[in-house]
Scaffold this active site. Structure first.
Site, PDB file in Angstrom:
ATOM      1  N   SER A  36       1.817  -2.276   4.825  1.00 52.98           N
ATOM      2  CA  SER A  36       0.940  -2.682   3.572  1.00 52.98           C
ATOM      3  C   SER A  36       1.638  -4.028   2.959  1.00 52.98           C
ATOM      4  CB  SER A  36       0.760  -1.553   2.691  1.00 52.98           C
ATOM      5  OG  SER A  36      -0.481  -1.823   1.731  1.00 52.98           O
ATOM      6  N   THR A  51     -14.885  -9.978   7.420  1.00 54.18           N
ATOM      7  CA  THR A  51     -14.493 -11.449   7.333  1.00 54.18           C
ATOM      8  C   THR A  51     -13.139 -11.223   6.705  1.00 54.18           C
ATOM      9  OG1 THR A  51     -16.574 -12.419   6.412  1.00 54.18           O
ATOM     10  CG2 THR A  51     -14.793 -13.678   5.901  1.00 54.18           C
ATOM     11  N   CYS A  90       0.391  15.669 -13.096  1.00 47.27           N
ATOM     12  CA  CYS A  90       0.311  16.687 -14.346  1.00 47.27           C
ATOM     13  C   CYS A  90      -1.121  16.496 -14.905  1.00 47.27           C
ATOM     14  CB  CYS A  90       1.321  16.015 -15.410  1.00 47.27           C
ATOM     15  SG  CYS A  90       1.493  16.792 -16.870  1.00 47.27           S
TER      16      CYS A  90
END
Length: 392
Positions: free
Chosen positions: A204, A244, A331
């Site tokens: 990534s 694209t 949390c």
């Protein structure tokens, strides 16, 4: 007057974009063009895409034509797992078992679990208290029914590096395919898909000092199955991933990978030094802590620390304007939950609730380590002095 930015220690979540990558992205944006258009503007964009493809290939040790651009590692993981499983089933393979480690990112665990509705089963291999995959347990799970083994290169909560070469060897002996989620490791630790003999690997952009919204998937040309697409449309990226191509984002990713290759050793050395200085600074200020996970097999600058005497989520909240770091847990409604990775490592609840993930980045400096340690020490001291305070 704007408040000063907090000291950034959350590179697990995202890295700052490298100036070189930002410049490449901006330059590409200033010259519009669709990489699939048959004119000079299209050729300019297409050239930027192919330069980046070569750069990503060099980063992971692959041929450029084995690199498919995606929107990030989540999409790449989904394409690898869902696409390869469906292709194998369509090709007549009787294998129906997907094996992952118990500490994988949700973008690996969820696709593996989702395949249950298509006749597959998902098994999880455990890890030890050091956060490394239990190879003996993995071997026991591998059978003639094993189709795919998916293991991350580096964990997103602890930074612990996994024994990918050994995992791949065991999987190959059983006739299974291998997928590696390298989102955290790419650009920070050496990757070699050919030496490892893996079938696919994801990365990534925003985890390796590139832009968010772009990533890549390595697909080995030697793999017995080519994944079926999960995104349909115009047939771009050799029909593996339609859409694209975002040439500017891809240009930024390509430049980020080039910089990462050039600076990997230098970055590693600096980050190890910053990590050591930070731990020394905490100890000097009488902060008691312990490292969760392997000290030896870990990304430079990355650590998961149990800071005694505080609840980690509270510490993160208290310091949110001074230091940016996190826990990797959730949390909600006042209930403290523990990061699944720490649960899988059998870290005691009392330790896990005090644990934060900290990751220095390429642009961190000595001042950051001292200021962050001082801020944490102040917060720990204040919590210790708070009357009637109870550590959950």
């Amino acid at each position: 007057m704007d408040a000063p930015s907090p000291i950034y220690l959350d590179a697990f979540a995202t890295t700052p974009i490298a100036p070189e990558a930002l410049a490449a992205l901006t330059a590409q944006l200033q010259r519009p063009g669709n990489a699939h258009s048959p004119h000079a503007a299209g050729a300019w964009a297409a050239d930027a895409v192919e330069r980046a493809r070569r750069a990503v290939g060099r980063l992971v040790g692959a041929d450029p034509q084995e690199i498919i651009f995606t929107s990030g590692a989540t999409e790449a993981n989904n394409l690898a797992i869902l696409g390869l499983a469906r292709a194998a089933a369509a090709g007549g393979s009787p294998r129906r078992t997907i094996i992952t480690s118990s500490i994988e990112h949700p973008s690996v665990l969820e696709p593996a679990a989702a395949l249950a509705s298509e006749g597959f089963r998902h098994l999880e291999a455990p890890v030890g208290q050091d956060g490394r995959l239990d190879l003996r347990a993995l071997r026991a799970l591998l059978s003639e029914d094993a189709l795919l083994v998916a293991v991350m290169a580096a964990n997103n909560i602890t930074g612990v590096l996994q024994p990918i070469e050994e995992v791949a060897r065991l999987a190959r002996e059983a006739g299974a395919l291998v997928h590696v989620d390298a989102a955290q490791a790419a650009g920070k630790a050496p990757l070699d898909v050919y030496a490892w003999e893996v079938d696919s690997l994801s990365l990534s952009g925003h985890k390796l000092y590139g832009p968010p919204g772009v990533g890549a998937l390595f697909l080995a040309s030697t793999s017995p199955f080519a994944p079926l697409p999960i995104v349909h449309g115009g047939g771009q990226e050799r029909a593996f991933r339609s859409g694209t191509l975002p040439a500017a984002l891809i240009a930024g990713l390509g430049t980020a990978t080039e910089v990462a290759l050039q600076r990997m050793d230098e970055d590693a050395s600096r980050l190890r030094a910053l990590e050591a200085r930070f731990c020394d600074a905490l100890a000097t200020r009488q902060v008691r802590f312990q490292l969760n996970g392997s000290a030896e097999y870990r990304l430079p600058g990355a650590m998961n620390l149990a800071i005694f005497g505080v609840v980690a989520d509270h510490l993160v909240e208290i310091l949110s304007q001074r230091v940016a770091f996190s826990t990797g847990s959730a949390c909600a409604s006042g209930q403290i939950s523990i990061a699944p990775t720490l649960k899988a490592m059998s870290i005691p609840d009392t330790i896990a609730r005090s644990s934060v993930r900290i990751y220095f980045n390429r642009y961190s400096d000595d001042c950051d380590t001292e200021r962050a340690a001082e801020a944490i020490a102040d917060a720990v001291r204040e919590r210790a002095l708070a009357p009637g305070d109870v550590v959950q």
